[in-house]
Write an enzyme that holds these catalytic residues in place. Structure first.
Site, PDB file in Angstrom:
ATOM      1  N   HIS A  60     -53.052 -59.549  -5.313  1.00 59.33           N
ATOM      2  CA  HIS A  60     -53.733 -60.707  -5.881  1.00 59.33           C
ATOM      3  C   HIS A  60     -54.306 -61.526  -4.730  1.00 59.33           C
ATOM      4  O   HIS A  60     -54.071 -61.225  -3.555  1.00 59.33           O
ATOM      5  CB  HIS A  60     -52.793 -61.540  -6.755  1.00 59.33           C
ATOM      6  CG  HIS A  60     -51.645 -62.154  -6.022  1.00 59.33           C
ATOM      7  ND1 HIS A  60     -50.576 -61.416  -5.541  1.00 59.33           N
ATOM      8  CD2 HIS A  60     -51.395 -63.449  -5.668  1.00 59.33           C
ATOM      9  CE1 HIS A  60     -49.721 -62.224  -4.936  1.00 59.33           C
ATOM     10  NE2 HIS A  60     -50.196 -63.465  -5.004  1.00 59.33           N
ATOM     11  N   ASP A  68     -51.230 -66.017   1.012  1.00 54.44           N
ATOM     12  CA  ASP A  68     -50.151 -65.355   1.752  1.00 54.44           C
ATOM     13  C   ASP A  68     -50.179 -63.844   1.584  1.00 54.44           C
ATOM     14  O   ASP A  68     -49.346 -63.144   2.174  1.00 54.44           O
ATOM     15  CB  ASP A  68     -48.786 -65.913   1.344  1.00 54.44           C
ATOM     16  CG  ASP A  68     -48.520 -65.858  -0.148  1.00 54.44           C
ATOM     17  OD1 ASP A  68     -49.434 -66.146  -0.932  1.00 54.44           O
ATOM     18  OD2 ASP A  68     -47.379 -65.530  -0.542  1.00 54.44           O
TER      19      ASP A  68
END
Length: 316
Positions: free
Chosen positions: A61, A65
């Protein structure tokens, strides 16, 4: 045939001095597949000696991070005179954003960077003897999916003694039978593979969820995976926080692993709240997972995955 998994980044959204953002590298007989690429992933690859040549990058996704290591890695490959293309696989709607990331600061790579949007429930990559499948996951405010690397079945064991009893001459005929080809003997007798070859043997499977709530799709991705790498951001005391942010607790990850019949469970995306001690997450997961092996990997930890019928490998 070797398969090594290296945990390059095992921390949550906020990195710590011990855990970097999400990244996982699978080396299958020299072919390197990278799953997510958080900030600093290229340095982790150097630090832990994984090798630098990656053929495919799989993005779960678009949260930072999981992707902010991409620009640096792309540019470093360019500085090292890379010519081979890199394929980036990502959920629907990601291509435009990833292209902007690849071209950050107006940068233009000197080699092809091919970005593929892949639907959950499909095959992202058909490789040599394996495929990488996608499955829907559930995270907050973003389209997300996990990946399952699944090897093809291998031929069954060859019964040499039986083959000799049937009159098959030692030599190339053995290999032809083992590869599924019938063999005609000098007297006209035909020996078929099923007479001397056992049932097909399963290959290995690794399932990587990225950030997610516990979902049925993870269970259905692969039956009895050799390794499930699952979001376990929080312990039970932060279960409400896990629900509201689209993450899982260690216990929830273990319940999914138990339902899937996973042989080993790696708990990752550990919140910085547990920087000093992820023990609560691990202990709660062990209660829910039963007799299977469950662990919280450190950054840099490597594990070898043997074939299911030859399982004796352990983590380093």
């Amino acid at each position: 045939m070797s398969m090594r998994v290296t945990f390059l980044g095992t921390g949550g959204a906020v990195p710590t001095t011990e855990r970097g953002p999400s990244a996982l590298l699978v080396n299958r007989e020299g072919e390197r597949l990278l799953f997510d690429c958080g900030e600093g992933t290229q340095r982790q690859m150097m630090r832990y000696g994984t090798g630098f040549t990656v053929s495919h990058l799989f993005v779960t996704h678009l949260h930072g991070d999981h992707i902010l290591g991409i620009p640096g890695l792309i540019q470093t490959w360019d500085f090292n005179d890379r010519e081979d293309p890199i394929a980036i696989h990502a959920p629907p709607g990601a291509k435009r954003h990833l292209r902007s990331l690849v071209n950050a600061g107006g940068y233009q790579p000197g080699y092809p960077v091919n970005i593929h949007e892949v639907r959950p429930g499909s095959v992202a990559l058909s490789g040599d003897g394996y495929e990488v499948r996608t499955f829907e996951t559930e995270h907050r405010n973003v389209r997300s999916m996990g990946y399952a690397l699944v090897e093809d079945d291998r031929p069954g064991r060859f019964d040499r003694e039986r083959a000799e009893e049937l009159g098959v001459p030692v030599g190339p005929a053995f290999g032809r039978l083992h590869s599924g080809e019938s063999v005609e003997l000098d007297d006209g007798t035909v020996v078929d593979p099923e007479q001397v070859v056992g049932d097909p043997r399963p290959g290995r499977a690794v399932v990587y969820t990225g950030d997610t709530r516990p979902v049925d799709e993870t269970v259905a991705a692969v039956d009895r995976p050799d390794l499930l790498v699952h979001d376990a951001t929080f312990g039970d005391e932060w279960a409400d926080r896990a629900r509201s942010t689209g993450h899982s607790t260690g216990r929830e990850a273990a319940e999914i692993a138990a339902r899937a019949g996973a042989r080993r469970l790696a708990l990752t995306h550990i919140s910085s709240r547990y920087a000093g001690d992820p023990g609560p997450i691990l202990n709660e997961a062990r209660e829910a997972f039963g007799g299977g092996e469950v662990f919280v990997p450190d950054d840099g930890q490597k594990i070898e995955l043997p074939f299911p019928d030859e399982r004796d490998g352990r983590g380093e």
